[in-house]
Design a protein around this motif. Sequence first.
Motif, PDB file in Angstrom:
ATOM      1  N   GLN A   1     -12.211  -2.887   6.800  1.00 31.64           N
ATOM      2  CA  GLN A   1     -12.545  -1.848   7.702  1.00 31.64           C
ATOM      3  C   GLN A   1     -11.651  -2.630   8.496  1.00 31.64           C
ATOM      4  OE1 GLN A   1     -14.966  -2.624  10.693  1.00 31.64           O
ATOM      5  NE2 GLN A   1     -13.513  -0.748  11.985  1.00 31.64           N
ATOM      6  N   ARG A   2     -12.082  -3.646   9.468  1.00 29.06           N
ATOM      7  CA  ARG A   2     -10.916  -5.174   9.913  1.00 29.06           C
ATOM      8  C   ARG A   2      -9.731  -4.986   9.944  1.00 29.06           C
ATOM      9  NH1 ARG A   2     -13.223 -10.415  12.472  1.00 29.06           N
ATOM     10  NH2 ARG A   2     -15.187  -9.396  13.218  1.00 29.06           N
ATOM     11  N   LYS A   3      -8.800  -4.876   9.111  1.00 27.37           N
ATOM     12  CA  LYS A   3      -7.944  -5.032   8.357  1.00 27.37           C
ATOM     13  C   LYS A   3      -7.359  -3.220   8.547  1.00 27.37           C
ATOM     14  CE  LYS A   3      -4.298  -6.214   4.973  1.00 27.37           C
ATOM     15  NZ  LYS A   3      -4.563  -6.612   3.958  1.00 27.37           N
ATOM     16  N   ILE A   4      -8.110  -2.453   8.444  1.00 27.58           N
ATOM     17  CA  ILE A   4      -7.058  -1.242   8.786  1.00 27.58           C
ATOM     18  C   ILE A   4      -7.050  -0.594   9.991  1.00 27.58           C
ATOM     19  CG2 ILE A   4      -8.262   1.199   8.094  1.00 27.58           C
ATOM     20  CD1 ILE A   4      -7.242   0.333   5.580  1.00 27.58           C
ATOM     21  N   SER A   5      -8.512  -1.343  10.787  1.00 29.24           N
ATOM     22  CA  SER A   5      -8.446  -1.247  11.914  1.00 29.24           C
ATOM     23  C   SER A   5      -7.344  -1.584  12.473  1.00 29.24           C
ATOM     24  CB  SER A   5      -9.773  -1.443  12.906  1.00 29.24           C
ATOM     25  OG  SER A   5      -9.668  -1.711  13.965  1.00 29.24           O
ATOM     26  N   TYR A   6      -7.022  -3.099  12.211  1.00 32.14           N
ATOM     27  CA  TYR A   6      -6.009  -3.513  12.650  1.00 32.14           C
ATOM     28  C   TYR A   6      -4.425  -3.363  12.276  1.00 32.14           C
ATOM     29  CZ  TYR A   6      -8.997  -7.667  13.855  1.00 32.14           C
ATOM     30  OH  TYR A   6      -9.857  -8.197  15.154  1.00 32.14           O
ATOM     31  N   LEU A   7      -4.075  -2.795  11.340  1.00 31.24           N
ATOM     32  CA  LEU A   7      -3.353  -2.362  11.148  1.00 31.24           C
ATOM     33  C   LEU A   7      -2.662  -0.601  11.718  1.00 31.24           C
ATOM     34  CD1 LEU A   7      -3.328  -2.319   6.735  1.00 31.24           C
ATOM     35  CD2 LEU A   7      -1.976  -3.781   8.260  1.00 31.24           C
ATOM     36  N   GLU A   8      -3.973   0.289  12.085  1.00 26.62           N
ATOM     37  CA  GLU A   8      -3.756   1.566  12.247  1.00 26.62           C
ATOM     38  C   GLU A   8      -3.324   0.726  14.047  1.00 26.62           C
ATOM     39  OE1 GLU A   8      -6.832   4.073  10.226  1.00 26.62           O
ATOM     40  OE2 GLU A   8      -7.155   3.810  12.106  1.00 26.62           O
ATOM     41  N   ARG A   9      -3.643   0.191  14.571  1.00 30.00           N
ATOM     42  CA  ARG A   9      -3.621  -0.357  16.276  1.00 30.00           C
ATOM     43  C   ARG A   9      -2.519  -1.268  16.057  1.00 30.00           C
ATOM     44  NH1 ARG A   9      -8.354  -3.369  18.270  1.00 30.00           N
ATOM     45  NH2 ARG A   9      -9.172  -3.298  16.349  1.00 30.00           N
ATOM     46  N   ASP A  10      -2.053  -1.131  14.556  1.00 32.62           N
ATOM     47  CA  ASP A  10      -0.077  -2.283  14.545  1.00 32.62           C
ATOM     48  C   ASP A  10      -0.277  -3.534  15.163  1.00 32.62           C
ATOM     49  OD1 ASP A  10       1.528  -0.540  13.747  1.00 32.62           O
ATOM     50  OD2 ASP A  10       1.630   0.149  15.614  1.00 32.62           O
ATOM     51  N   ILE A  11      -1.464  -4.203  15.034  1.00 31.09           N
ATOM     52  CA  ILE A  11      -2.599  -5.691  15.524  1.00 31.09           C
ATOM     53  C   ILE A  11      -1.599  -6.230  14.351  1.00 31.09           C
ATOM     54  CG2 ILE A  11      -3.807  -7.509  16.136  1.00 31.09           C
ATOM     55  CD1 ILE A  11      -5.451  -4.794  17.243  1.00 31.09           C
ATOM     56  N   TYR A  12      -1.509  -6.097  13.388  1.00 33.06           N
ATOM     57  CA  TYR A  12      -1.502  -6.591  11.657  1.00 33.06           C
ATOM     58  C   TYR A  12       0.128  -5.989  11.561  1.00 33.06           C
ATOM     59  CZ  TYR A  12      -5.397  -9.924  10.917  1.00 33.06           C
ATOM     60  OH  TYR A  12      -6.636 -10.417  10.862  1.00 33.06           O
ATOM     61  N   GLU A  13       1.116  -6.951  10.528  1.00 30.60           N
ATOM     62  CA  GLU A  13       2.632  -6.237  10.305  1.00 30.60           C
ATOM     63  C   GLU A  13       1.713  -6.263   8.662  1.00 30.60           C
ATOM     64  OE1 GLU A  13       6.056  -6.755  10.434  1.00 30.60           O
ATOM     65  OE2 GLU A  13       5.837  -6.814  12.953  1.00 30.60           O
ATOM     66  N   PRO A  14       1.384  -5.126   7.973  1.00 29.62           N
ATOM     67  CA  PRO A  14       1.107  -4.835   6.734  1.00 29.62           C
ATOM     68  C   PRO A  14       2.525  -5.431   5.836  1.00 29.62           C
ATOM     69  CG  PRO A  14       2.892  -3.190   6.597  1.00 29.62           C
ATOM     70  CD  PRO A  14       2.578  -3.874   8.069  1.00 29.62           C
ATOM     71  N   SER A  15       1.166  -6.157   4.465  1.00 26.67           N
ATOM     72  CA  SER A  15       2.069  -6.781   3.870  1.00 26.67           C
ATOM     73  C   SER A  15       2.770  -6.268   2.642  1.00 26.67           C
ATOM     74  CB  SER A  15       1.273  -8.380   2.788  1.00 26.67           C
ATOM     75  OG  SER A  15       0.365  -6.740   2.096  1.00 26.67           O
ATOM     76  N   MET A  16       3.900  -6.526   1.793  1.00 29.90           N
ATOM     77  CA  MET A  16       4.265  -5.650   0.960  1.00 29.90           C
ATOM     78  C   MET A  16       3.710  -5.243  -0.174  1.00 29.90           C
ATOM     79  SD  MET A  16       7.872  -5.539   1.185  1.00 29.90           S
ATOM     80  CE  MET A  16       8.368  -4.895  -0.168  1.00 29.90           C
ATOM     81  N   ARG A  17       2.209  -5.432  -0.487  1.00 29.21           N
ATOM     82  CA  ARG A  17       0.996  -5.647  -0.815  1.00 29.21           C
ATOM     83  C   ARG A  17       0.312  -4.243  -0.944  1.00 29.21           C
ATOM     84  NH1 ARG A  17       0.244  -4.928  -6.988  1.00 29.21           N
ATOM     85  NH2 ARG A  17      -1.688  -4.355  -6.918  1.00 29.21           N
ATOM     86  N   ASP A  18       0.596  -4.092   0.973  1.00 25.92           N
ATOM     87  CA  ASP A  18      -0.909  -2.857   1.558  1.00 25.92           C
ATOM     88  C   ASP A  18       0.544  -1.692   2.028  1.00 25.92           C
ATOM     89  OD1 ASP A  18      -2.590  -5.329   2.437  1.00 25.92           O
ATOM     90  OD2 ASP A  18      -1.880  -5.150   4.299  1.00 25.92           O
ATOM     91  N   ILE A  19       1.425  -2.266   1.892  1.00 21.83           N
ATOM     92  CA  ILE A  19       2.838  -0.517   2.004  1.00 21.83           C
ATOM     93  C   ILE A  19       3.116  -0.698   0.516  1.00 21.83           C
ATOM     94  CG2 ILE A  19       5.009  -0.332   2.377  1.00 21.83           C
ATOM     95  CD1 ILE A  19       4.727  -2.219   4.458  1.00 21.83           C
ATOM     96  N   TYR A  20       3.375  -0.764  -0.148  1.00 22.77           N
ATOM     97  CA  TYR A  20       2.576  -0.523  -1.869  1.00 22.77           C
ATOM     98  C   TYR A  20       1.354   0.072  -1.954  1.00 22.77           C
ATOM     99  CZ  TYR A  20       1.930  -0.162  -6.749  1.00 22.77           C
ATOM    100  OH  TYR A  20       2.575   0.276  -8.391  1.00 22.77           O
TER     101      TYR A  20
END
Length: 71
Positions: free
Chosen positions: A33-52
């Motif tokens: 859930q934390r990773k989803i939260s960070y992705l939604e807030r543009d804190i983390y940049e998604p990896s290629m795997r995340d994007i896929y």
Amino acid sequence: MNMSYSFGEKLRILREKKEMTQTQLGNELCMTQRKISYLERDIYEPSMRDIYEICCFFGVSADFMLNIPTK
């Protein structure tokens, strides 16, 4: 949906359209859930795997998620 939204804003909008919580989406994508939260807030940049995984789950293109114009 507006193409000028950030990756995180698009992710949040797509998740909310499916009426999912961050935890539910994380479980579907094998992310916390934390990773989803960070992705939604543009804190983390998604990896290629995340994007896929995100694009496959929501049925959208990487071009759309990353604001890459198509010809």
